[in-house]
Design a protein around this motif. Structure first.
Motif: not given
Length: 276
Positions: A76-90, A118-131
């Motif tokens: 099934x597709x993943x529908x994801x709200x993007x965390x752009x990093x502006x609301x949190x410094x993490x 992918x059959x292996x532990x994975x995470x998705x990350x995004x470039x931060x605003x300060x990139x």
């Protein structure tokens, strides 16, 4: 006249490309291009070199840039709200080609979906605003998580020349998708013309040459199946496209020197040529 005949963005590095008819050219390349990265549990990026299954994951970013949908065969597709990093410094620490970067982790749902596909532990990350990554080459610039420069240009003449050589050896031709370009140009009679471009205007934007595109094992992956299907095109390229920079080359990389809107059908107007 040379014209743009294809525009392709790759929102998630290593995953399938998204063909578009028009797109904003930002300082970091086509809008959303390589703004997301898949990493392992150790924070090291995943690519088709080691995870060819990335090729069949199809990303789609919503028109307003707030949502990402990931699709793959058999799930099934993943529908994801993007965390752009502006609301949190993490920030998450990630590594690409040995270089450290800071990124915005996209949460457990995205991590679970990718890990299953992918059959292996994975995470998705995004470039931060300060990139603020600085890319090298003849014309320095910036990019998201692209291998090097912001924009990869390749001509149909270069692919046709390669495929004529592959056919002469009795092997099947390879599609343009093996090379993952952002801009495909038609109208040049001479293969490798993109190698000599030093400045070009395209639509409302401008590009500056950085370096040749050195080809790697990703070109051996069939993008339709996510499986390795070598030895072409590297076998044939090795016979005529070895370059002093190391390896074999096809296509060219560019930095963005002026932003603007691009569209299929735009003229690719060279304003400065190199001699080599």
């Amino acid at each position: 006249m040379a014209t743009v005949v294809e525009l392709i963005s790759y929102p998630v590095k290593g995953c399938a490309g998204v063909p578009v008819d028009e797109v904003e050219l930002t300082e970091a390349g086509l809008a959303h291009d390589r703004s997301f990265l898949v990493v392992g549990a150790d924070g090291v990026f995943r690519s088709q070199r080691t995870d060819p299954g990335l090729a069949v994951i199809r990303p789609e970013v919503s028109a307003d840039g707030t949502h990402l949908t990931l699709s793959a065969p058999g799930t099934e597709p993943l529908h994801h709200r993007i965390e752009d990093g502006t609301a949190s410094p993490a920030r998450a620490d990630v590594t690409m080609f040995g270089a450290p970067y800071r990124a915005v982790d996209q949460g457990e749902a995205a991590a679970g979906w990718l890990s299953e596909v992918l059959g292996a532990p994975s995470r998705l990350v995004r470039v931060p605003p300060e990139h603020d990554r600085v890319t090298d080459g003849l014309t320095p610039g910036t990019s998201g998580f692209a291998d090097s420069s912001a924009v990869h240009v390749m001509s149909r003449a270069s692919l046709d020349d390669l495929n004529s050589r592959i056919a002469a050896a009795g092997r099947a031709p390879v599609p343009m998708t093996r090379f993952r370009p952002n801009i495909v140009v038609d109208g040049w009679d001479v293969p490798q013309t993109e190698d000599r471009v030093r400045r070009a205007t395209v639509g409302g934007g401008e590009l500056g040459f950085t370096k040749l595109a050195i080809r790697c094992a990703v070109t051996l992956v069939d993008p339709a199946t996510g499986t390795k299907a070598g030895p072409e095109p590297l076998r044939t390229l090795a016979g005529y496209r070895r370059v002093p920079e190391g390896g074999v080359a096809l296509g060219a990389k560019f930095s963005v020197t002026a932003t603007g809107k691009l569209a299929v059908g735009d003229a690719f107007q060279v304003t400065a040529w190199g001699t080599d």
